[in-house]
Motif scaffolding. Structure first.
Motif, mmCIF file in Angstrom:
data_model
loop_
_atom_site.group_PDB
_atom_site.id
_atom_site.type_symbol
_atom_site.label_atom_id
_atom_site.label_comp_id
_atom_site.label_asym_id
_atom_site.label_seq_id
_atom_site.Cartn_x
_atom_site.Cartn_y
_atom_site.Cartn_z
ATOM 1 N N LYS A 283 0.814 -1.225 0.000
ATOM 2 C CA LYS A 283 0.000 0.000 0.000
ATOM 3 C C LYS A 283 0.843 1.270 0.000
ATOM 4 N N HIS A 284 1.775 1.380 0.946
ATOM 5 C CA HIS A 284 2.560 2.598 1.111
ATOM 6 C C HIS A 284 3.961 2.240 1.591
ATOM 7 N N ARG B 35 6.178 4.567 4.028
ATOM 8 C CA ARG B 35 5.896 4.629 5.467
ATOM 9 C C ARG B 35 6.655 3.571 6.252
#
Length: 149
Positions: free
Chosen positions: A95-96, A99
């Motif tokens: 997703k990311h 991060r």
């Protein structure tokens, strides 16, 4: 005898580019945190913001060894009852991915006002492109940085 305090010129701040492709997350985070804090410099002072700006590229290709992709869990709390959200490292990277690296580096920085100021010097991008070419960043290899410790 007076205490020596280094004077930091904001115009002389250096920018460093690190490629995270196929590098273990912990090793990457230690090198990045060391450069953000400024501990690689001879005139390191712990209470002064004197580190480098670090650009991390290819965050989506960072390596997690062992079973960490499925066993490492990132948690956060929404503030509501029953609002504990959990996600594995595999879904977080999908997703990311930026991060995941920011979380690892932030945990190695000092807590408090100075640590939050240091955290703003970290720029993470999932691909190999970044908008900081005007700062003329210097390439840093993780292998050479770990050998210099």
């Amino acid at each position: 005898m007076k205490t020596y305090t280094p004077v930091i010129d904001p115009q002389a701040q250096t920018w460093v580019v690190v490629d995270a492709a196929n590098v273990p997350l912990g090793r990457l985070a230690t090198v990045v945190a060391t450069h953000i804090r400024g501990k690689h410099r001879a005139d390191y002072t712990p209470n002064i913001l004197m580190g480098d700006f670090v650009i991390v590229l290819n965050a989506e290709k960072v390596a997690l060894t062992g079973k960490k992709l499925d066993q490492k869990v990132y948690t956060r709390y929404t503030g509501y009852q029953g609002g504990l959200k959990k996600e594995t490292a595999r879904t977080a990277l999908a997703k990311h991915p930026e991060r995941v690296i920011e979380h690892a580096v932030y945990g190695m920085l000092p807590k408090g006002r100075l640590g939050r100021a240091m955290h703003t010097r970290l720029k993470v991008y999932p691909g190999s492109q970044h908008p900081h070419t005007a700062q003329a960043p210097v390439a840093l290899t993780i292998k050479s940085a770990l050998e210099n410790k």
